[in-house]
Design a protein around this motif. Structure first.
Motif, PDB file in Angstrom:
ATOM      1  N   LEU A 187       0.832  -1.206   0.000  1.00 43.53           N
ATOM      2  CA  LEU A 187       0.000   0.000   0.000  1.00 43.53           C
ATOM      3  C   LEU A 187       0.866   1.255   0.000  1.00 43.53           C
ATOM      4  N   TRP A 188       1.905   1.289   0.841  1.00 45.34           N
ATOM      5  CA  TRP A 188       2.827   2.442   0.875  1.00 45.34           C
ATOM      6  C   TRP A 188       3.476   2.658  -0.484  1.00 45.34           C
ATOM      7  N   ALA A 189       3.961   1.590  -1.086  1.00 51.96           N
ATOM      8  CA  ALA A 189       4.637   1.694  -2.388  1.00 51.96           C
ATOM      9  C   ALA A 189       3.677   2.231  -3.446  1.00 51.96           C
ATOM     10  N   PHE A 190       2.442   1.739  -3.440  1.00 50.63           N
ATOM     11  CA  PHE A 190       1.452   2.203  -4.408  1.00 50.63           C
ATOM     12  C   PHE A 190       1.171   3.695  -4.215  1.00 50.63           C
ATOM     13  N   LEU A 191       0.878   4.101  -2.991  1.00 48.96           N
ATOM     14  CA  LEU A 191       0.524   5.498  -2.726  1.00 48.96           C
ATOM     15  C   LEU A 191       1.683   6.455  -2.997  1.00 48.96           C
ATOM     16  N   GLU A 192       2.894   6.024  -2.714  1.00 50.51           N
ATOM     17  CA  GLU A 192       4.063   6.880  -2.986  1.00 50.51           C
ATOM     18  C   GLU A 192       4.363   6.998  -4.473  1.00 50.51           C
ATOM     19  N   SER A 193       3.852   6.067  -5.269  1.00 46.13           N
ATOM     20  CA  SER A 193       4.127   6.093  -6.714  1.00 46.13           C
ATOM     21  C   SER A 193       3.205   7.042  -7.479  1.00 46.13           C
ATOM     22  N   ILE A 194       2.115   7.472  -6.856  1.00 49.12           N
ATOM     23  CA  ILE A 194       1.147   8.331  -7.540  1.00 49.12           C
ATOM     24  C   ILE A 194       1.608   9.784  -7.464  1.00 49.12           C
ATOM     25  N   ARG A 195       1.447  10.506  -8.558  1.00 51.94           N
ATOM     26  CA  ARG A 195       1.860  11.909  -8.625  1.00 51.94           C
ATOM     27  C   ARG A 195       0.643  12.825  -8.558  1.00 51.94           C
ATOM     28  N   CYS A 196       0.818  13.976  -7.943  1.00 49.25           N
ATOM     29  CA  CYS A 196      -0.236  14.978  -7.829  1.00 49.25           C
ATOM     30  C   CYS A 196      -0.767  15.314  -9.229  1.00 49.25           C
ATOM     31  N   GLY A 197      -2.093  15.326  -9.374  1.00 48.40           N
ATOM     32  CA  GLY A 197      -2.713  15.634 -10.665  1.00 48.40           C
ATOM     33  C   GLY A 197      -2.979  14.415 -11.524  1.00 48.40           C
ATOM     34  N   GLU A 198      -2.430  13.271 -11.155  1.00 50.52           N
ATOM     35  CA  GLU A 198      -2.627  12.044 -11.926  1.00 50.52           C
ATOM     36  C   GLU A 198      -4.093  11.618 -11.855  1.00 50.52           C
ATOM     37  N   PRO A 256      -3.935  -1.633  -4.391  1.00 45.18           N
ATOM     38  CA  PRO A 256      -4.210  -2.753  -3.490  1.00 45.18           C
ATOM     39  C   PRO A 256      -5.417  -2.427  -2.615  1.00 45.18           C
ATOM     40  N   GLY A 257      -5.862  -3.380  -1.848  1.00 47.46           N
ATOM     41  CA  GLY A 257      -6.945  -3.145  -0.897  1.00 47.46           C
ATOM     42  C   GLY A 257      -6.435  -2.336   0.280  1.00 47.46           C
ATOM     43  N   HIS A 258      -7.330  -1.900   1.133  1.00 42.63           N
ATOM     44  CA  HIS A 258      -6.975  -1.142   2.324  1.00 42.63           C
ATOM     45  C   HIS A 258      -7.217  -2.020   3.547  1.00 42.63           C
TER      46      HIS A 258
END
Length: 190
Positions: free
Chosen positions: A11-22, A44-46
């Protein structure tokens, strides 16, 4: 806090990979009074919530709404703009309204101060009345601008649902604020 990187590494890896405005797509999984949970297609799920994406009520629409269910329903597919990674709740904060044109900007581009408009009173507050002058566009008529004579409370001169004529006294496009005067729209003298 829901846990660090070691407890939820995917979950951390997924959220850190997203960029603002995406732009992210997903399905509305739950509607609460404070916002909407979204299961993201690529995420991923939460561990606790019914989705890793979350849209707060103000981010659902440019218009003032009473409830999230006025805009979305459970099971609906949505495409939203990523605003930020909420590290406390381990969720992607999203905006549905950011994917839609802002009706206030278009309105502000076509209206000048001094223009008379017709509208409907939508809400009374201690300091004045809100008047809808176009679809999704409301402005405030301050208490002192409701009538030529002093008014103690807005309900002394208007009620919700009343049709009124107002004059645009200020347009603040940056803050999305419209200031109106009912007093200046009337031909009465002081």
């Amino acid at each position: 806090m829901l846990g660090g990187r070691s407890e939820n590494p995917e979950l951390w890896a997924f959220l850190e990979s997203i960029r603002c405005g995406e732009l992210l797509s997903g399905t509305v999984t739950a509607i609460e009074r404070f916002g909407v949970f979204v299961a993201l297609d690529d995420g991923p799920g939460h561990p606790l919530f019914p989705g890793v994406g979350f849209i707060s009520v103000p981010e659902l629409s440019w218009r003032r709404i009473e409830a999230a269910s006025d805009v979305v329903r459970v099971g609906q597919r949505v495409s939203c703009e990523f605003l930020q990674f909420d590290t406390w709740n381990l969720e992607a904060r999203l905006s549905l309204r950011a994917t839609q044109p802002d009706p206030f900007q278009a309105f502000a581009d076509g209206v000048v101060t001094g223009r008379k408009l017709h509208g409907q009173v939508t809400k009374l507050v201690p300091f004045g009345a809100f008047v809808q002058v176009a679809d999704g566009i409301e402005g405030l008529v301050h208490l002192r601008e409701l009538a030529w004579t002093p008014v103690r409370t807005p309900s002394d001169v208007v009620r919700v649902g009343d049709e009124v004529t107002v004059v645009v006294t200020e347009i603040d496009a940056e803050r999305r604020r419209l200031t109106l005067s009912r007093r200046q729209a009337s031909s009465e003298c002081r």
